[in-house]
Design an enzyme around this catalytic site. Structure first.
Site, PDB file in Angstrom:
ATOM      1  N   HIS A  85       0.848  -1.184   0.000  1.00  0.00           N
ATOM      2  CA  HIS A  85       0.000   0.000   0.000  1.00  0.00           C
ATOM      3  C   HIS A  85       0.886   1.237   0.000  1.00  0.00           C
ATOM      4  CE1 HIS A  85      -3.458   2.551   0.750  1.00  0.00           C
ATOM      5  NE2 HIS A  85      -2.678   3.223   1.584  1.00  0.00           N
ATOM      6  N   ASP A 164     -14.928   3.240   7.497  1.00  0.00           N
ATOM      7  CA  ASP A 164     -13.896   4.119   6.942  1.00  0.00           C
ATOM      8  C   ASP A 164     -14.470   5.001   5.846  1.00  0.00           C
ATOM      9  OD1 ASP A 164     -11.149   5.067   6.438  1.00  0.00           O
ATOM     10  OD2 ASP A 164     -11.522   4.125   4.503  1.00  0.00           O
ATOM     11  N   ARG A 171     -14.337  13.375   7.518  1.00  0.00           N
ATOM     12  CA  ARG A 171     -13.048  14.029   7.807  1.00  0.00           C
ATOM     13  C   ARG A 171     -12.724  15.061   6.731  1.00  0.00           C
ATOM     14  NH1 ARG A 171      -9.285   9.268   7.574  1.00  0.00           N
ATOM     15  NH2 ARG A 171      -7.666  10.850   7.633  1.00  0.00           N
TER      16      ARG A 171
HETATM   17  N1  URA Z   1      -5.587   7.088   2.565  1.00  0.00           N
HETATM   18  C1  URA Z   1      -6.577   6.488   3.244  1.00  0.00           C
HETATM   19  O1  URA Z   1      -7.054   5.429   2.865  1.00  0.00           O
HETATM   20  N2  URA Z   1      -7.056   7.101   4.351  1.00  0.00           N
HETATM   21  C2  URA Z   1      -6.562   8.261   4.805  1.00  0.00           C
HETATM   22  O2  URA Z   1      -7.016   8.740   5.815  1.00  0.00           O
HETATM   23  C3  URA Z   1      -5.526   8.872   4.088  1.00  0.00           C
HETATM   24  C4  URA Z   1      -5.047   8.253   2.962  1.00  0.00           C
END
Ligand code: URA
Length: 446
Positions: A85, A164, A171
């Protein structure tokens, strides 16, 4: 567990307290199932951003986000599954080369990737610039393709870490993105849900990255690997330079073309070097080589023999893509307008740097990226850098080539692109792309 009262948890954080794992789980579960509204979550996010979060809170947040959806079990597929990643940058096409390369070495690579946002590109947009390539696959297909081909590259499904997805959007509009505990929990909750055994992180530091300086990059790498290890997933990190764009191509199809050159065994400066460095780590973690030196030899051989290229084609075919453009990239066509940016009369010397953020933003505005998640992208748009760091420039030399839908749009960004080149009269020393490596909590530079 005590009765759930989101306001008391917000107040606890606001006043600098440490939330317990149960409290964080209640908050994340409550947000995922709609009990906690956006305004309360926003308040919590800002309180945590300002007060900070402990390591324990970071683990608990990642765990709650991980378990907000399905956690895949790929243990019935033979082999040690390893993913990579990247924390995101400009011109970062490494996954396109790396995933088939490592799969060709016999290490299964299940990869769930993201889309570009703002100045950074995303692997999914790059793959989708190959006509027909499907990234929107369900988890059964993901599993089947991994088992049949040893590699699969898809987008995040609604089953994986749904908390998320909602939190990231919140966010984004509440000024709480650039906070290491949130970034680390966000990335690791998605990666750990993929069903991988081991993970290699490419943590980028510099002007074109989330983490603009090396020290913040180190702290993010430490948090990310700490979460991986906490959940029993061996995780190592390479800290890499992201001041200048990676390679010469920025933009979806342009980056696929540059990746194809690398996959055909051509040495593409920085791109090949970083790919080999990451591949070696993945090959060792996957058990296909005993040492990094052996793994590097394997990776170079797989590129020069064409085996990695053949694996890439196999993956493109398996995911519905048109392999004829992989064999003949010229058949993909070009953008409607291609405009060169030349060095002015006063621009001469050596390139000291090319501002990755400025180039990434210009490429986005030319159509290669998106400003909001709903925007579409132009697969053929982007920027080619004709001059890179360290190279000499004379007035009248071509610095960059802009690819977009019409001349007016290109001309609007010519000055921005030209200004992204910083020149110097002095010779510029090359710098390594890999700045440091983090293994089991220890940096290799000590
Ligand atoms: N990439 C992600 O998946 N989440 C973040 O908060 C920042 C970069």
């Amino acid at each position: 567990m005590s009765p759930f009262d989101p306001v008391s948890l917000i107040i606890k954080k606001r006043d600098g307290g440490e939330l317990t794992p149960d409290e964080l789980t209640q908050l994340i579960d409550g947000y995922t199932d709609g009990q906690v509204p956006d305004y309360q979550m926003s308040s919590f996010l800002m309180a945590a951003f300002l007060r900070g979060m402990s390591d324990l809170e970071g683990f608990a947040l990642a765990e709650a986000m991980l378990h907000s959806g399905e956690v895949l079990d790929l243990s019935d597929i033979p082999g040690t599954k390893v993913d990579k990643h990247s924390t995101g940058g400009v011109g970062d096409k490494i996954s396109l080369i790396l995933a088939p390369l490592v799969a060709a070495a016999g290490v299964p690579v299940p990869m769930i990737s993201g889309r570009g946002l703002g100045h950074t590109g995303g692997t999914l947009d790059k793959l989708e610039s190959i006509p027909g390539f499907q990234t929107d696959l369900d988890l059964d297909t993901y599993r089947r393709l991994l088992s049949e081909h040893g590699v699969v590259m898809i987008g995040q499904t609604k089953e994986v870490a749904p908390a998320d997805k909602r939190l990231y959007a919140l966010r984004d509009v509440t000024g709480t993105v650039e906070f290491i505990p949130f970034i680390a929990a966000s990335i690791m909750s998605k990666k750990l849900a993929e069903g991988i055994d081991r993970l290699v992180l490419d943590v980028k530091a510099g002007r074109g990255a989330f983490m603009q300086d090396v020290e913040s990059g180190r702290r993010l790498a430490e948090r990310l690997t700490g979460i991986g290890e906490h959940f029993g997933c061996t995780t190592i990190a390479l800290l890499t330079r992201m001041d200048d764009p990676l390679g010469r191509a920025i933009g979806n199809w342009l980056e696929v073309e540059e990746s194809l050159r690398c996959l055909r065994g051509e040495h593409v400066e920085e791109v090949t070097d970083l790919t080999i460095a990451l591949a070696a780590e993945m090959i060792v973690l996957g058990g296909a080589a005993a040492t990094l030196d052996d793994a590097e030899v394997t990776a170079r051989t797989l590129l020069s023999s064409g085996a990695a290229f053949e694996k890439f084609k196999e993956m493109v075919q398996a995911q519905g893509g048109d392999v004829s453009v992989i064999d003949h990239p010229e058949r993909r066509g070009v953008a409607d307008a291609i405009v060169d940016v030349f060095a002015d009369e006063d621009q001469s010397g050596y390139v000291r740097s090319v501002d990755a953020r400025a180039i990434g933003l210009a490429a986005m505005r030319l159509g290669a990226g998106r400003m909001t998640v709903e925007d579409g992208v132009d697969p053929l748009a982007g920027i080619e850098l004709l001059k890179k760091r360290g190279e000499p420039v004379q007035p009248g030399d071509c610095l960059a080539r802009l690819h977009t839908r019409n001349r007016e749009l290109a001309e609007k960004f010519s000055d921005t692109v030209s200004e992204a080149f910083e020149l110097t009269g002095e010779h510029v020393e090359p710098e390594p792309i890999v700045l440091d490596r983090l293994y089991a909590g220890k940096w290799s530079t000590g």
